[in-house]
Design a protein around this motif. Sequence first.
Motif: not given
Length: 294
Positions: A171-176, A184-189, A218-233
């Motif tokens: 969470v502390a990685t500089p943008l540069e 990175g991950v969605c928060q970084d992007f 053909g596969q079942e969705k795993l319980v708890g497998a989702d996650a928080s997400h981030a984007w921008f406007s």
Amino acid sequence: MRYRVRHITTYTYGAPVSLCYNMAHLLPRDTHNQRCLNQRVQINPPPVYRNEGEDYFGNQTFYFSIQEAHKKLVIDVLSDFEIFPIDLTMWQQNNTTTCGQLRANLKMPMTPQMRMAKEFLMDSSQIRRSEELKAYAQSTFSDDKPLIKAALEFTHKIFTEFKFDPSTTTVATPLEQVLKQRSGVCQDFAHLAIGCLRSVGIPARYISGYLETLPPPGQEKLVGADASHAWFSIFVPELGWVEFDPTNDVMPNDQHIVTAWGRDYADVTPLQGVIFEGGGSQQLAVSVDVKRLL
């Protein structure tokens, strides 16, 4: 479309905590196309004080205090809501505001919305404008290019030039550094996009929430497998705030669930607070389920 989101946050402490005060951004807010139907918050151990409210940005918050010794804290939030689809094609085809026109209007804002949007041009605690970020985005946001078209191109640019890799950032990685390593991950992007946009004079804000994910065929969705997400406007004068998701190269519609927005992640941290007399080492576990109801 109706959804149910269950978000369970569990802290396990190495030593008993005698007292804690917390504030959470875990309740999805109402937006122009999203309406909360009902919600439930369960906290264990039970708090002696709890209260719901709104923060500066209008996000739903709840505060709570626990005043008994505990080695485990569980916050279980269940929310039902409805999302109405947006005709994004119409937005893209009919909006002709250029980047140059927006920048010129921001110099002499004539509406309350335009004046409020200027706040999202400034630096924030986790996002700083820079010449390096400006150089990466400047050609995409030329004065004569339509604003939404430019934002779509920039979203695609991040999607194609960056690799999703949770092991390369915190969470502390500089943008540069994110820009240099191209991962990175969605928060970084989201942070990177916002930093670049502000550096070229385009108001941008951070959005946290959830994304409906579907299992392979053909596969079942795993319980708890989702996650928080981030984007921008970004702010578009005729439309208001228009959303973009660089992690998935899309304009969010009826599968993105908004929890909160602000200047950056620090404004909308899911849970923040203080603990007294104990804690020591701690372990965090998060389980998220996004279920389509209709």
